[in-house]
Write an enzyme that holds these catalytic residues in place. Structure first.
Site, PDB file in Angstrom:
ATOM      1  CE  LYS A 134      -6.783   1.197   4.440  1.00 32.30           C
ATOM      2  NZ  LYS A 134      -5.529   1.890   4.801  1.00 32.30           N
TER       3      LYS A 134
ATOM      4  CB  CYS B 262      -3.555  -1.350   5.408  1.00 29.21           C
ATOM      5  SG  CYS B 262      -2.384  -0.848   6.713  1.00 29.21           S
TER       6      CYS B 262
ATOM      7  CD  GLU C 234      -2.516   1.182   2.742  1.00 28.64           C
ATOM      8  OE1 GLU C 234      -3.617   1.743   2.776  1.00 28.64           O
ATOM      9  OE2 GLU C 234      -1.988   0.634   3.732  1.00 28.64           O
TER      10      GLU C 234
END
EC number: 3.5.1.12
Length: 459
Positions: free
Chosen positions: A155, A188, A55
């Site tokens: 995300k 993440c 990321e």
């Protein structure tokens, strides 16, 4: 199959908040993409069929909403697999980064997953449309070995990322490969939440996960490699996890994980990136995962006197601890509805303080989520107040059985040893309403053995 992940030390803009032209943004990103290109070639030479990048690896971080704009590509959010950016670069404007990634995949005939910033214009009539007339997403892209764009993922659980928007609905993103079937994709902070990570895996019965991350390690319970491994074990999946490498920011820790084995990199000492290539088995059969209850008996507790309990802060939460004294013993510590139990025996008594801690409550710092945790940890020093501190080295070898009456089925078994290395439990899983973790003789000194439960409904 053979997988690769690259822990990348990204070349960062020295002034991310300053506005720049698209041309300078492309120049900076081009320097990171040059490194990606070398790593794709290196991975392909080692036989890798898929490679994952971290990321924020291409553009960096600490942007404002407007300063990141020149770094954003346009990527159509559809799962068609119909567009090949390398072969059809003229279909859309502002796709230079995506084109380069697509060409890398095509040139090396490798599946490729990377993370970049994307933009999507929106209509004034859309009530969610930001005032500047566009959405900005933290986006993963997956390319096939012929360069075709297979899937995108935006995300969902942003971590203080003011430059980006949350998509209106969670994306359930996965793509198919000829060598290992379907791969799911998230990013993440997503790994700590039900949506979309857990839901994606359960709904589509996924067995392989690609996971770009920019993770700041937090000991004793949330270092990158520790939690990545626990996730693979808890959900019985393979995870290809690529983290950023910036030791000064506490960022390192990548790996290729199966439920029973891992190939990891964690390095806080040196600079530069690291390519990990490993061959791992495809998980197909749904053998019993640790989320299923298995029948059994819990031994009754001895009625001996427990040592005094004390409070200390760990991971910004107020844990209740009891010290782990002497060569062996049985301990119990409770908070709210959660009780944690420990049977232990030390090979040799060392001058290190260990403690058994419990926390059952809402975690509210750096994100809000409900945790139920039973944790055996090495303290930072010999006084109670040091329990919960970040510790990286230990010498004590401890045989233990740890269990708790967890209220959630989602338990992540953590087992971290000296030097931030991983170990694997001998036994774990449910017996009646208790979750167990046991180990005879860790491979190195014990840092953390914990049951990290996530009670998603109470978030």
């Amino acid at each position: 199959y053979v997988a690769a992940v690259y822990e990348h030390e990204s070349i960062l803009s020295p002034t991310p908040a300053a506005p720049v032209e698209r041309r300078s943004a492309l120049e900076l990103m081009g320097r990171n993409l040059d490194i990606y290109e070398q790593q794709v070639l290196a991975a392909a030479r080692q036989g890798a069929q898929i490679i994952v990048f971290p990321e924020d690896g291409i553009h960096g971080f600490n942007f404002t909403r407007s300063s990141i704009y020149p770094y954003l590509d346009f990527v159509p959010h559809s799962h068609s697999g119909k567009w090949n950016p390398c072969r059809e670069p003229y279909l859309y404007n502002d796709t230079e980064v995506v084109q380069r990634l697509s060409c890398m995949a095509l040139k090396s005939k490798i599946f490729l997953v990377a993370n970049l910033g994307t933009k999507q214009p929106c209509e004034r009539s859309d009530p969610r449309c930001p005032s500047d007339g566009r959405y900005q997403f933290n986006t993963n892209v997956a390319f096939a070995a012929d360069g075709a764009l297979l899937a995108t993922y935006r995300k969902h659980n942003l971590y203080f990322e003011y430059a980006f928007d949350t998509p209106p609905e969670p994306d359930y993103s996965f793509f198919d490969t000829p060598f290992a079937g379907k791969f799911g994709m998230f990013t993440c902070f997503d790994i700590l939440f039900f949506e979309p990570a857990v839901n994606l895996i359960r709904q589509y019965n996924l067995k392989q996960i690609v996971y770009p991350t920019a993770w700041m390690n937090q000991l004793p319970l949330l270092s990158a490699v520790e939690f990545q491994q626990a996730f693979a074990t808890a959900f019985n999946v393979n995870i290809l996890a690529a983290n950023i490498h910036h030791p000064t920011l506490g960022m390192t820790g990548s790996g290729i994980y199966t439920p029973v084995k891992s190939f990891i990199y964690h390095n806080m000492e040196s600079y530069g990136g690291k390519l990990i290539v490993a061959e791992i088995p495809v998980i197909t059969a749904d053998y019993k995962t640790n989320l299923e209850k298995i029948p059994g008996r819990v031994s009754e507790k001895g009625k001996e006197q427990s040592p005094p309990s004390f409070y200390a802060e760990m991971m910004y939460d107020n844990f209740t601890f009891v010290p782990v004294w002497g060569e062996k013993g049985e301990l119990q510590v409770c908070a709210n509805s959660l009780c944690c139990y420990l049977n232990y025996q030390r090979a040799v008594l060392t001058d290190e303080l260990y403690a058994l801690g419990v926390f059952d409550g809402l975690h509210t710092v750096h994100g809000t989520y409900y945790v139920q945790a039973c944790a055996l940890v090495k303290c930072g020093g010999l006084s109670f107040s040091t329990c919960g501190q970040e510790v990286t080295d230990a010498t004590a070898l401890i045989d233990f059985q740890l269990w708790g009456n967890m209220s959630t089925p989602y338990i992540f078994p953590l087992l971290l040893t000296s030097g931030i290395t991983l170990d694997f439990a001998d036994h774990m899983g449910w017996k009646n309403n208790y979750y167990f973790l046991s180990k005879n003789r860790t491979s190195a000194g014990l840092l953390t053995a914990a049951l990290y439960g996530r009670w998603y409904e109470k978030d």
